[in-house]
Design a protein around this motif. Structure first.
Motif, PDB file in Angstrom:
ATOM      1  N   VAL A 158     -33.549 -14.164  -1.056  1.00 42.04           N
ATOM      2  CA  VAL A 158     -33.153 -13.566   0.217  1.00 42.04           C
ATOM      3  C   VAL A 158     -31.925 -14.311   0.725  1.00 42.04           C
ATOM      4  O   VAL A 158     -31.901 -15.545   0.714  1.00 42.04           O
ATOM      5  CB  VAL A 158     -34.301 -13.695   1.249  1.00 42.04           C
ATOM      6  N   TRP A 159     -30.902 -13.564   1.179  1.00 41.25           N
ATOM      7  CA  TRP A 159     -29.736 -14.217   1.772  1.00 41.25           C
ATOM      8  C   TRP A 159     -30.076 -14.630   3.189  1.00 41.25           C
ATOM      9  O   TRP A 159     -30.546 -13.831   4.001  1.00 41.25           O
ATOM     10  CB  TRP A 159     -28.518 -13.293   1.792  1.00 41.25           C
ATOM     11  N   THR A 160     -29.885 -15.903   3.513  1.00 38.50           N
ATOM     12  CA  THR A 160     -30.110 -16.403   4.861  1.00 38.50           C
ATOM     13  C   THR A 160     -28.744 -16.748   5.442  1.00 38.50           C
ATOM     14  O   THR A 160     -28.034 -17.598   4.903  1.00 38.50           O
ATOM     15  CB  THR A 160     -31.036 -17.638   4.840  1.00 38.50           C
ATOM     16  N   PRO A 161     -28.333 -16.050   6.508  1.00 37.53           N
ATOM     17  CA  PRO A 161     -26.989 -16.236   7.042  1.00 37.53           C
ATOM     18  C   PRO A 161     -26.776 -17.606   7.672  1.00 37.53           C
ATOM     19  O   PRO A 161     -27.733 -18.270   8.083  1.00 37.53           O
ATOM     20  CB  PRO A 161     -26.862 -15.131   8.089  1.00 37.53           C
ATOM     21  N   GLY A 162     -25.520 -18.010   7.746  1.00 40.52           N
ATOM     22  CA  GLY A 162     -25.181 -19.281   8.386  1.00 40.52           C
ATOM     23  C   GLY A 162     -25.339 -19.195   9.893  1.00 40.52           C
ATOM     24  O   GLY A 162     -25.439 -18.111  10.468  1.00 40.52           O
ATOM     25  N   GLN A 163     -25.374 -20.356  10.525  1.00 40.37           N
ATOM     26  CA  GLN A 163     -25.529 -20.402  11.980  1.00 40.37           C
ATOM     27  C   GLN A 163     -25.045 -21.748  12.505  1.00 40.37           C
ATOM     28  O   GLN A 163     -25.026 -22.739  11.785  1.00 40.37           O
ATOM     29  CB  GLN A 163     -26.996 -20.204  12.367  1.00 40.37           C
ATOM     30  N   TRP A 164     -24.631 -21.734  13.753  1.00 40.08           N
ATOM     31  CA  TRP A 164     -24.316 -22.989  14.429  1.00 40.08           C
ATOM     32  C   TRP A 164     -25.607 -23.559  14.976  1.00 40.08           C
ATOM     33  O   TRP A 164     -26.433 -22.834  15.523  1.00 40.08           O
ATOM     34  CB  TRP A 164     -23.334 -22.749  15.571  1.00 40.08           C
ATOM     35  N   GLN A 165     -25.784 -24.877  14.810  1.00 40.79           N
ATOM     36  CA  GLN A 165     -27.014 -25.515  15.280  1.00 40.79           C
ATOM     37  C   GLN A 165     -26.684 -26.854  15.918  1.00 40.79           C
ATOM     38  O   GLN A 165     -25.861 -27.614  15.409  1.00 40.79           O
ATOM     39  CB  GLN A 165     -27.979 -25.694  14.107  1.00 40.79           C
ATOM     40  N   TRP A 166     -27.339 -27.155  17.026  1.00 42.29           N
ATOM     41  CA  TRP A 166     -27.168 -28.425  17.734  1.00 42.29           C
ATOM     42  C   TRP A 166     -27.919 -29.524  17.000  1.00 42.29           C
ATOM     43  O   TRP A 166     -29.097 -29.378  16.685  1.00 42.29           O
ATOM     44  CB  TRP A 166     -27.677 -28.290  19.158  1.00 42.29           C
ATOM     45  N   ASP A 167     -27.255 -30.644  16.694  1.00 45.17           N
ATOM     46  CA  ASP A 167     -27.923 -31.740  15.980  1.00 45.17           C
ATOM     47  C   ASP A 167     -28.238 -32.935  16.886  1.00 45.17           C
ATOM     48  O   ASP A 167     -28.598 -33.999  16.416  1.00 45.17           O
ATOM     49  CB  ASP A 167     -27.093 -32.188  14.769  1.00 45.17           C
ATOM     50  N   GLY A 168     -28.112 -32.738  18.208  1.00 45.15           N
ATOM     51  CA  GLY A 168     -28.384 -33.816  19.165  1.00 45.15           C
ATOM     52  C   GLY A 168     -27.113 -34.446  19.691  1.00 45.15           C
ATOM     53  O   GLY A 168     -27.122 -35.113  20.718  1.00 45.15           O
ATOM     54  N   ARG A 169     -25.987 -34.257  18.972  1.00 44.62           N
ATOM     55  CA  ARG A 169     -24.695 -34.803  19.402  1.00 44.62           C
ATOM     56  C   ARG A 169     -23.621 -33.734  19.492  1.00 44.62           C
ATOM     57  O   ARG A 169     -22.736 -33.805  20.319  1.00 44.62           O
ATOM     58  CB  ARG A 169     -24.234 -35.884  18.430  1.00 44.62           C
ATOM     59  N   ALA A 170     -23.712 -32.758  18.597  1.00 46.75           N
ATOM     60  CA  ALA A 170     -22.679 -31.719  18.530  1.00 46.75           C
ATOM     61  C   ALA A 170     -23.236 -30.515  17.782  1.00 46.75           C
ATOM     62  O   ALA A 170     -24.273 -30.608  17.109  1.00 46.75           O
ATOM     63  CB  ALA A 170     -21.445 -32.248  17.806  1.00 46.75           C
ATOM     64  N   TYR A 171     -22.550 -29.395  17.895  1.00 45.36           N
ATOM     65  CA  TYR A 171     -22.919 -28.231  17.095  1.00 45.36           C
ATOM     66  C   TYR A 171     -22.353 -28.403  15.692  1.00 45.36           C
ATOM     67  O   TYR A 171     -21.206 -28.804  15.521  1.00 45.36           O
ATOM     68  CB  TYR A 171     -22.381 -26.940  17.731  1.00 45.36           C
ATOM     69  N   VAL A 172     -23.171 -28.139  14.696  1.00 44.89           N
ATOM     70  CA  VAL A 172     -22.759 -28.224  13.297  1.00 44.89           C
ATOM     71  C   VAL A 172     -23.036 -26.883  12.628  1.00 44.89           C
ATOM     72  O   VAL A 172     -23.971 -26.171  13.000  1.00 44.89           O
ATOM     73  CB  VAL A 172     -23.484 -29.361  12.542  1.00 44.89           C
ATOM     74  N   TRP A 173     -22.202 -26.533  11.653  1.00 46.01           N
ATOM     75  CA  TRP A 173     -22.365 -25.286  10.936  1.00 46.01           C
ATOM     76  C   TRP A 173     -23.355 -25.469   9.793  1.00 46.01           C
ATOM     77  O   TRP A 173     -23.199 -26.349   8.955  1.00 46.01           O
ATOM     78  CB  TRP A 173     -21.031 -24.800  10.390  1.00 46.01           C
TER      79      TRP A 173
END
Length: 65
Positions: free
Chosen positions: A8-23
């Motif tokens: 299954v293709w799972t699309p990318g997303q921006w996610q908060w890592d506690g310091r910044a948003y990471v792709w």
């Protein structure tokens, strides 16, 4: 190119890592079992606040009575 018929293709997303948003890059993933489906990331509104719900595997469980 899809690596297997069950991937299954799972699309990318921006996610908060506690310091910044990471792709988080999209990728092909193989479900843990046939009962699992991929639930894409979404936003939910709870008590007037927007809450990010990351994508992940979900399984429907049928309860027999």
């Amino acid at each position: 190119v899809c690596p297997t018929a069950t991937a299954v293709w799972t699309p990318g997303q921006w996610q908060w890592d506690g310091r910044a948003y990471v792709w988080i890059a999209g990728s092909w993933r193989i479900p843990p079992s046939e009962q699992h489906t991929w639930q894409p990331a979404t936003w939910a509104v709870k008590a007037g606040d927007a809450v990010f719900v990351p994508g992940g595997w979900h399984v429907n469980v049928k309860i027999r009575r």
